[in-house]
Design an enzyme around this catalytic site. Structure first.
Site, PDB file in Angstrom:
ATOM      1  N   TYR A 171       0.822  -1.213   0.000  1.00 58.72           N
ATOM      2  CA  TYR A 171       0.000   0.000   0.000  1.00 58.72           C
ATOM      3  C   TYR A 171       0.855   1.260   0.000  1.00 58.72           C
ATOM      4  CZ  TYR A 171      -4.450  -2.293  -0.054  1.00 58.72           C
ATOM      5  OH  TYR A 171      -5.529  -3.026  -0.470  1.00 58.72           O
TER       6      TYR A 171
ATOM      7  N   ARG B  55       2.041   1.808  -3.428  1.00 60.33           N
ATOM      8  CA  ARG B  55       0.975   2.331  -4.289  1.00 60.33           C
ATOM      9  C   ARG B  55       0.655   3.785  -3.951  1.00 60.33           C
ATOM     10  NH1 ARG B  55      -3.822  -1.597  -3.726  1.00 60.33           N
ATOM     11  NH2 ARG B  55      -4.803  -0.071  -5.087  1.00 60.33           N
TER      12      ARG B  55
ATOM     13  N   VAL C  72      -9.722   3.754  -5.359  1.00 61.92           N
ATOM     14  CA  VAL C  72      -9.331   4.265  -4.040  1.00 61.92           C
ATOM     15  C   VAL C  72      -8.339   5.417  -4.181  1.00 61.92           C
ATOM     16  CG1 VAL C  72      -9.696   1.998  -2.956  1.00 61.92           C
ATOM     17  CG2 VAL C  72      -7.415   2.582  -3.831  1.00 61.92           C
TER      18      VAL C  72
ATOM     19  N   HIS D 176     -15.078   1.135  -2.579  1.00 64.76           N
ATOM     20  CA  HIS D 176     -13.998   0.322  -2.016  1.00 64.76           C
ATOM     21  C   HIS D 176     -13.078   1.125  -1.097  1.00 64.76           C
ATOM     22  CE1 HIS D 176     -14.568  -2.771  -5.508  1.00 64.76           C
ATOM     23  NE2 HIS D 176     -15.476  -2.896  -4.563  1.00 64.76           N
TER      24      HIS D 176
ATOM     25  N   CYS E 128      -9.636   0.027  17.715  1.00 61.84           N
ATOM     26  CA  CYS E 128     -10.643   0.988  18.203  1.00 61.84           C
ATOM     27  C   CYS E 128     -11.478   1.576  17.066  1.00 61.84           C
ATOM     28  CB  CYS E 128      -9.985   2.114  19.006  1.00 61.84           C
ATOM     29  SG  CYS E 128      -9.101   3.338  18.006  1.00 61.84           S
TER      30      CYS E 128
ATOM     31  N   CYS F  34      -4.695   4.095  20.669  1.00 59.19           N
ATOM     32  CA  CYS F  34      -4.699   2.841  21.441  1.00 59.19           C
ATOM     33  C   CYS F  34      -3.523   1.924  21.099  1.00 59.19           C
ATOM     34  CB  CYS F  34      -6.026   2.108  21.224  1.00 59.19           C
ATOM     35  SG  CYS F  34      -6.124   1.236  19.651  1.00 59.19           S
TER      36      CYS F  34
ATOM     37  N   VAL G 212     -11.424  -0.195 -23.154  1.00 57.13           N
ATOM     38  CA  VAL G 212     -10.549  -0.521 -24.282  1.00 57.13           C
ATOM     39  C   VAL G 212     -10.722  -1.972 -24.721  1.00 57.13           C
ATOM     40  CG1 VAL G 212      -8.784   1.241 -23.864  1.00 57.13           C
ATOM     41  CG2 VAL G 212      -8.609  -0.955 -22.685  1.00 57.13           C
TER      42      VAL G 212
HETATM   43  C1  BJW Z   1      -9.481   1.045 -19.718  1.00 58.30           C
HETATM   44  C2  BJW Z   1      -8.334   1.766 -19.971  1.00 58.30           C
HETATM   45  C3  BJW Z   1      -8.519   3.028 -20.533  1.00 58.30           C
HETATM   46  C4  BJW Z   1      -7.700  -0.089 -19.115  1.00 58.30           C
HETATM   47  N1  BJW Z   1      -9.752   3.466 -20.776  1.00 58.30           N
HETATM   48  N2  BJW Z   1     -10.699   1.494 -19.983  1.00 58.30           N
HETATM   49  C5  BJW Z   1     -20.507 -13.215  -6.567  1.00 58.30           C
HETATM   50  C6  BJW Z   1     -19.947 -14.034  -7.517  1.00 58.30           C
HETATM   51  C7  BJW Z   1     -18.579 -14.337  -7.472  1.00 58.30           C
HETATM   52  C8  BJW Z   1     -17.761 -13.810  -6.466  1.00 58.30           C
HETATM   53  C9  BJW Z   1     -18.333 -13.013  -5.523  1.00 58.30           C
HETATM   54  C10 BJW Z   1     -19.686 -12.718  -5.574  1.00 58.30           C
HETATM   55  N3  BJW Z   1     -19.958 -11.877  -4.545  1.00 58.30           N
HETATM   56  C11 BJW Z   1     -18.818 -11.642  -3.852  1.00 58.30           C
HETATM   57  C12 BJW Z   1     -17.813 -12.326  -4.417  1.00 58.30           C
HETATM   58  C13 BJW Z   1     -16.410 -12.334  -3.950  1.00 58.30           C
HETATM   59  C14 BJW Z   1     -15.631 -11.130  -4.367  1.00 58.30           C
HETATM   60  C15 BJW Z   1     -15.607 -11.040  -5.878  1.00 58.30           C
HETATM   61  O1  BJW Z   1     -16.305 -10.283  -6.508  1.00 58.30           O
HETATM   62  N4  BJW Z   1     -14.724 -11.806  -6.489  1.00 58.30           N
HETATM   63  C16 BJW Z   1     -14.563 -11.803  -7.954  1.00 58.30           C
HETATM   64  C17 BJW Z   1     -13.098 -11.492  -8.278  1.00 58.30           C
HETATM   65  C18 BJW Z   1     -15.025 -13.102  -8.497  1.00 58.30           C
HETATM   66  N5  BJW Z   1     -16.178  -9.897  -3.806  1.00 58.30           N
HETATM   67  C19 BJW Z   1     -15.892  -9.519  -2.575  1.00 58.30           C
HETATM   68  O2  BJW Z   1     -15.202 -10.204  -1.839  1.00 58.30           O
HETATM   69  C20 BJW Z   1     -16.497  -8.218  -2.063  1.00 58.30           C
HETATM   70  N6  BJW Z   1     -17.088  -8.423  -0.798  1.00 58.30           N
HETATM   71  C21 BJW Z   1     -18.194  -9.157  -0.634  1.00 58.30           C
HETATM   72  O3  BJW Z   1     -18.845  -9.559  -1.560  1.00 58.30           O
HETATM   73  O4  BJW Z   1     -18.514  -9.366   0.662  1.00 58.30           O
HETATM   74  C22 BJW Z   1     -19.624 -10.202   0.972  1.00 58.30           C
HETATM   75  C23 BJW Z   1     -19.887 -10.060   2.458  1.00 58.30           C
HETATM   76  C24 BJW Z   1     -21.118  -9.666   2.879  1.00 58.30           C
HETATM   77  C25 BJW Z   1     -21.372  -9.523   4.253  1.00 58.30           C
HETATM   78  C26 BJW Z   1     -20.340  -9.781   5.155  1.00 58.30           C
HETATM   79  C27 BJW Z   1     -19.094 -10.174   4.713  1.00 58.30           C
HETATM   80  C28 BJW Z   1     -18.861 -10.302   3.365  1.00 58.30           C
HETATM   81  C29 BJW Z   1     -15.410  -7.166  -1.844  1.00 58.30           C
HETATM   82  C30 BJW Z   1     -14.659  -6.807  -3.069  1.00 58.30           C
HETATM   83  C31 BJW Z   1     -13.510  -5.849  -2.733  1.00 58.30           C
HETATM   84  C32 BJW Z   1     -12.611  -5.570  -3.917  1.00 58.30           C
HETATM   85  N7  BJW Z   1     -11.434  -4.915  -3.467  1.00 58.30           N
HETATM   86  C33 BJW Z   1     -10.427  -4.455  -4.436  1.00 58.30           C
HETATM   87  C34 BJW Z   1      -9.233  -3.854  -3.659  1.00 58.30           C
HETATM   88  C35 BJW Z   1      -9.594  -2.467  -3.102  1.00 58.30           C
HETATM   89  C36 BJW Z   1      -8.493  -1.873  -2.305  1.00 58.30           C
HETATM   90  C37 BJW Z   1      -7.238  -1.631  -3.118  1.00 58.30           C
HETATM   91  O5  BJW Z   1      -7.257  -0.928  -4.136  1.00 58.30           O
HETATM   92  O6  BJW Z   1      -6.213  -2.126  -2.702  1.00 58.30           O
HETATM   93  O7  BJW Z   1     -11.006  -3.469  -5.302  1.00 58.30           O
HETATM   94  S1  BJW Z   1      -9.910  -5.725  -5.571  1.00 58.30           S
HETATM   95  C38 BJW Z   1      -9.799  -4.684  -6.996  1.00 58.30           C
HETATM   96  O8  BJW Z   1     -10.825  -5.041  -7.966  1.00 58.30           O
HETATM   97  C39 BJW Z   1     -10.187  -3.286  -6.492  1.00 58.30           C
HETATM   98  C40 BJW Z   1     -11.007  -2.770  -7.637  1.00 58.30           C
HETATM   99  O9  BJW Z   1     -11.818  -1.699  -7.193  1.00 58.30           O
HETATM  100  C41 BJW Z   1     -11.780  -3.977  -8.065  1.00 58.30           C
HETATM  101  C42 BJW Z   1     -12.347  -3.893  -9.458  1.00 58.30           C
HETATM  102  O10 BJW Z   1     -11.340  -3.806 -10.416  1.00 58.30           O
HETATM  103  P1  BJW Z   1     -11.540  -2.819 -11.672  1.00 58.30           P
HETATM  104  O11 BJW Z   1     -11.612  -1.426 -11.203  1.00 58.30           O
HETATM  105  O12 BJW Z   1     -12.627  -3.311 -12.525  1.00 58.30           O
HETATM  106  O13 BJW Z   1     -10.106  -2.967 -12.380  1.00 58.30           O
HETATM  107  P2  BJW Z   1      -9.592  -4.096 -13.414  1.00 58.30           P
HETATM  108  O14 BJW Z   1      -8.115  -4.012 -13.416  1.00 58.30           O
HETATM  109  O15 BJW Z   1     -10.208  -5.402 -13.138  1.00 58.30           O
HETATM  110  O16 BJW Z   1     -10.150  -3.626 -14.829  1.00 58.30           O
HETATM  111  C43 BJW Z   1      -9.674  -2.456 -15.481  1.00 58.30           C
HETATM  112  C44 BJW Z   1     -10.508  -2.248 -16.726  1.00 58.30           C
HETATM  113  O17 BJW Z   1     -10.124  -1.036 -17.324  1.00 58.30           O
HETATM  114  C45 BJW Z   1     -10.326  -3.346 -17.783  1.00 58.30           C
HETATM  115  O18 BJW Z   1     -11.605  -3.749 -18.252  1.00 58.30           O
HETATM  116  C46 BJW Z   1      -9.536  -2.654 -18.897  1.00 58.30           C
HETATM  117  O19 BJW Z   1      -9.873  -3.142 -20.183  1.00 58.30           O
HETATM  118  C47 BJW Z   1      -9.995  -1.237 -18.725  1.00 58.30           C
HETATM  119  N8  BJW Z   1      -9.070  -0.203 -19.189  1.00 58.30           N
HETATM  120  N9  BJW Z   1      -7.237   0.976 -19.632  1.00 58.30           N
HETATM  121  C48 BJW Z   1     -10.808   2.642 -20.511  1.00 58.30           C
HETATM  122  N10 BJW Z   1      -7.443   3.805 -20.855  1.00 58.30           N
HETATM  123 ZN    ZN Z   2      -6.939   2.531  17.924  1.00 56.69          ZN
END
Ligand code: BJW
Ligand code: ZN
Length: 248
Positions: free
Chosen positions: A74, A77, A110, A126, A137, A157, A221
């Site tokens: 982190y 990043r 983020v 996110h 805490c 804490c 893209v």
């Molecule tokens: C361009 C470009 C240009 C490039 N112009 N475009 C149902 C089915 C299956 C799985 C699950 C489900 N429900 C839940 C899950 C599990 C899981 C999940 O979804 N897994 C999948 C991978 C299968 N989800 C979770 O765990 C979530 N929590 C949850 O569901 O909890 C349930 C619960 C309920 C009650 C109590 C307890 C639990 C949480 C998900 C958290 C995701 N976190 C991250 C990290 C955030 C912190 C950090 O940054 O460090 O979030 S992971 C990462 O992926 C980050 C992103 O926000 C997220 C999405 O990625 P994003 O933004 O789409 O990026 P990329 O890289 O994937 O895509 C980039 C795109 O840009 C591409 O398409 C390129 O083509 C394009 N591109 N250049 C336009 N110039």
């Molecule tokens: Zn604390």
């Protein structure tokens, strides 16, 4: 990489007219919108973060096992993002908000670049890499300074401090998600930009809008699971397409 040349100009014109007429617009953005600012995406080419995949380090298990390693990732990043500026894609969305009566920007990012671009009604699903939260805490803090020692400790804490972001397996903030679903259900146009639409529940926002009758416009893209069902799937970099899309 798809260039602007492959963009279908007739679709662009029709999508532009939908946006121009809409009073209610919801936007879902992902890492791709910040790619042209120099922030790497998570998946796909160039989608490696210092040789780690999000699935390996963005989990509570990884943090429990090795908080220092996760914090190093982190911190790395944060350093990288600290120098980045909003690009014309972020700026176009801020401009669109100014002239749209009901506008909600739902972001999975983020990096804080939407706020820097001037967007106001932002739902950071996110969390934010610029905020921390104490594991013991719950105390939150915001700041951009790097820590001399990792992992950082809570000033109140002495508990372990973590990034205030949502990791895999963790629940999203319920109030934020509720507002995102409500905006998606009520909008006339749903614009989905730069997300692979693979991560839930964020990706559901797009489907929900379409089910509720919104016109779904995608900018990416590459094709995604949304492309086949979107009314408009505009292929090209968002920093070039979005400014064209909001032109009057
Ligand atoms: C361009 C470009 C240009 C490039 N112009 N475009 C149902 C089915 C299956 C799985 C699950 C489900 N429900 C839940 C899950 C599990 C899981 C999940 O979804 N897994 C999948 C991978 C299968 N989800 C979770 O765990 C979530 N929590 C949850 O569901 O909890 C349930 C619960 C309920 C009650 C109590 C307890 C639990 C949480 C998900 C958290 C995701 N976190 C991250 C990290 C955030 C912190 C950090 O940054 O460090 O979030 S992971 C990462 O992926 C980050 C992103 O926000 C997220 C999405 O990625 P994003 O933004 O789409 O990026 P990329 O890289 O994937 O895509 C980039 C795109 O840009 C591409 O398409 C390129 O083509 C394009 N591109 N250049 C336009 N110039
Ligand atoms: Zn604390």
């Amino acid at each position: 990489m798809n260039g602007i040349n492959q963009l279908n100009h007739e679709s662009l014109a029709r999508a532009r007219s939908e946006i121009f007429q809409a009073d209610g617009i919801a936007v879902l953005t992902g890492a791709g919108i910040s790619a042209e600012s120099g922030v790497p995406t998570f998946r796909g080419p160039g989608g490696l973060w210092n040789n780690y995949r999000a699935e390996e380090l963005a989990t509570p298990e990884a943090f429990r096992r090795d908080p220092r390693l996760v914090w190093e990732w982190y911190q790395w990043r944060r350093n990288l993002m600290a120098e980045k500026k909003p690009n014309p894609g972020h700026l176009a969305l801020a401009e669109l908000e100014e002239r749209t009566p009901d506008f909600t920007l739902i972001t999975q990012n983020v990096d804080g670049l939407h706020a820097l671009a001037g967007s106001r009604n932002i739902l950071e699903l996110h969390g934010s890499i610029w905020r921390t939260r104490c594991v013991s805490c719950g105390g939150k803090a915001a700041g951009r300074e790097p820590w001399p020692e990792l992992p950082p400790r809570c000033p109140t804490c002495r508990g372990l401090v973590r990034p205030d972001v949502v990791w895999f397996g963790e629940a999203l903030n319920e109030a934020l998600l509720g507002r995102a679903f409500a905006a998606a259900s009520a909008c006339r146009v749903m614009l989905v930009v730069g997300t692979s639409a693979l991560v839930q529940p964020a990706a559901t926002v797009a489907w929900l809008a379409q089910k509720a009758g919104a016109v779904l416009i995608e900018v990416n893209v590459e094709p995604t699971p949304l492309s086949a069902r979107a009314q408009f799937s505009l292929m090209g970099p968002s920093g070039r397409i979005l400014p064209l899309l909001i032109e009057k």
